[in-house]
Design an enzyme around this catalytic site. Structure first.
Site, mmCIF file in Angstrom:
data_model
loop_
_atom_site.group_PDB
_atom_site.id
_atom_site.type_symbol
_atom_site.label_atom_id
_atom_site.label_comp_id
_atom_site.label_asym_id
_atom_site.label_seq_id
_atom_site.Cartn_x
_atom_site.Cartn_y
_atom_site.Cartn_z
ATOM 1 N N GLU A 294 0.821 -1.207 0.000
ATOM 2 C CA GLU A 294 0.000 0.000 0.000
ATOM 3 C C GLU A 294 0.857 1.260 0.000
ATOM 4 O OE1 GLU A 294 -3.943 -1.440 2.458
ATOM 5 O OE2 GLU A 294 -2.233 -0.675 3.600
ATOM 6 N N ASP B 171 -7.028 -4.634 11.297
ATOM 7 C CA ASP B 171 -6.647 -3.539 10.407
ATOM 8 C C ASP B 171 -6.789 -3.912 8.951
ATOM 9 O OD1 ASP B 171 -4.650 -5.319 10.226
ATOM 10 O OD2 ASP B 171 -3.027 -3.941 10.693
#
Lengths: 347, 347
Positions: free
Chosen positions: B64, B235
């Site tokens: 990411e 998460d």
């Protein structure tokens, strides 16, 4: 200093080492190799994860992240665009990039990409020219003689066999700089005083002008039958180089339509104006040039896969060379769960 | 080597130098400073360009990019998440980041962020706990004693005055490691053999478990009136830590709802389940805890602004220290238009 484990280290290619690597390999060979890598990656287009670039805009410029992945490697480029920088002695565009393993997520290369972007942009133009120009092209008009121009000229020499370049820039000093830099590199160079003079006898016209809104440095009457045009200077919304009439009559080829319709010459055209994706020409799925008389246009804006191809090439090329240093970028505790213990023991 | 101009150089903080910097400043001071920077940045929430993170997913993990900007600085973090890495002796999560000037687009700092992310995540929990826990809290249950746990314990000590921590992990060896690492750092530490034992007498419960789908390590009957919960281990989509009943009865606080609804505990709830944005509590626009008996929940997933705050802190902190090296990252020709000339002269 605690000795970093090999798993913690990421090779880094600085600007200085990139220049050494390019000279070690040879500029033309380097560009030709990049063109080969780009061609390979465009040929497996469907395997790539194609994300639009992620931009952060301000009044004076933009900072963009350009990621892509082929499922084996992941690459991204950081690149800024700040036209006002030039007046402050800074680069308008600077860039760096990272190549990672998709399987582990670990970075495998960090590299400067200001130089590398110039090299891959030139390689991309050469790939397009090779696939779209009329056979036997010998002469290119190079309109706009800024930071990209010499790379562009050498790329079409190395990949397409162009032997003559005809230079034109609004600023004659830029053409003189370009001619001086190309001296001794095997090209026949002519400095021209008008764009009309530059395009005389050219089978290929490449425009790489910058910083002007909706330029029309090339008008319709200047483009003869059978010419191939590379328009690579228009690369953001509101910035184009060609008169709309040229775009309207050309057979247009692009990298990635969703990006080119926003940034390229075709932003002047309706959203459904027909274009062909270059990768389809490379794979033979679609015809490129349809006749000797047709005007072909490569509306190049630069796409993440080209950066990926370039990072992949640098990653291969630095092996067993001294042209990188290892950065201690990845924390690698002996026990992966004991990050704090590693920190505590370093105290 | 050609001498690189100062404009070409970007300070780089390696893992080794980050550890030295943390010890130079002191771990607790470092975390408290990060908590202050995060509080400052959350207080000017509206000034930030908030882009969702850009992920590239594969069967085994994700890579990411997390960018944000306050209009003066621009920061992004590269972070991977590969749960299977642990079994191969690699980190599940590694990260690095860059801070740049918005005005010039030039990078001003490159830093490791594996350690820095652990530190900022702990600082973020401490900020939430400070604003949401009942006054006078002295004891925290730390459920999940992996790589994050010691940082979490020290952060609530430094920022919230917690003096007792009660550890529990499915793997007793992890609790033993955590207790060993915290030894001598000024906390009263109790290793527990069940989550029920760990939460006894705790006014704060922090869960930082990993790698399990839809965990319910904490069930409703274990959470007494007035407790504040930090759930920081969930998460990603499909990964939660709390039983739905706890989430249903808690007053929930989040960083950035569009991200938390996908990644946090509240992915178990309807898309319109009420939550409060923590920045509104920090600025005083909204009340945090409404009563002594209320259960408050910080559903933390980690947001780009926290990384920005951490990069800004490192950028300030390395000045006049030896804890960085300069990287020759930016091409800086004498004449910005003469990139090729710079390359040619290096030959």
């Amino acid at each position: 200093m605690l000795k970093a484990s090999p798993r913690a280290l990421v090779p880094f290619v600085s600007v200085d080492n990139m220049m050494r690597l390019v000279h070690h390999i040879g500029i033309e060979t380097f560009i030709a190799d990049l063109a080969r890598n780009i061609t390979e990656d465009f040929a497996k287009w469907d395997q790539f994860d194609k994300t639009p670039r992620v931009g952060s805009h301000s009044d004076v410029g933009v900072i963009e992240l350009m990621p892509t992945s082929d499922g084996v490697f992941y690459g991204f480029k950081y690149v800024n665009g700040h036209p006002k920088n030039m007046g402050e002695g800074l680069q308008t565009v600077t860039a760096f990039g990272v190549l990672s393993d998709v399987y582990s997520g670990y970075p495998r290369l960090m590299s400067e990409m200001t130089l590398l972007t110039a090299l891959r942009t030139a390689a991309m133009t050469a790939v397009a020219t090779k696939h779209l120009a009329a056979p036997g092209a010998t002469t290119m008009a190079m309109i706009g003689n800024g930071a990209q121009s010499e790379f562009q000229c050498l790329a079409v020499k190395a990949v397409c066999g162009i032997s003559h370049v005809r230079l034109y820039d609004l600023d004659p000093a830029a053409s003189a700089k370009c001619a001086r830099n190309l001296d001794g590199l095997g090209l026949h160079v002519t400095q021209c005083t008008s764009p009309e003079q530059a395009v005389e006898g050219a089978q290929v016209i490449t425009t790489a002008t910058a910083d002007k809104d909706m330029q029309t440095i090339l008008t319709d009457n200047m483009v003869g039958a059978g010419v191939h045009i590379n328009a690579i200077g228009g690369d953001c919304p509101g910035k184009t180089e060609l008169h709309r009439d040229i775009v309207a009559r050309a057979n247009i080829f692009v990298e990635y339509p969703p990006q080119t319709r926003i940034e390229g010459e075709i932003q002047q055209m309706p959203a459904d104006h027909p274009v062909t994706e270059l990768w389809q020409v490379i794979t033979g799925q679609t015809q490129g040039r349809k006749s000797a008389a047709e005007v072909t246009l490569f509306d190049g804006v630069g796409f993440a896969i080209e950066d990926f191809s370039a990072l992949r090439y640098v990653h291969e090329s630095i092996k067993d060379t001294p042209y990188y240093v290892d950065l201690d970028l990845i924390a690698d505790p002996d026990d992966p769960r004991d990050l704090f213990g590693m920190l505590k023991r370093a105290g």
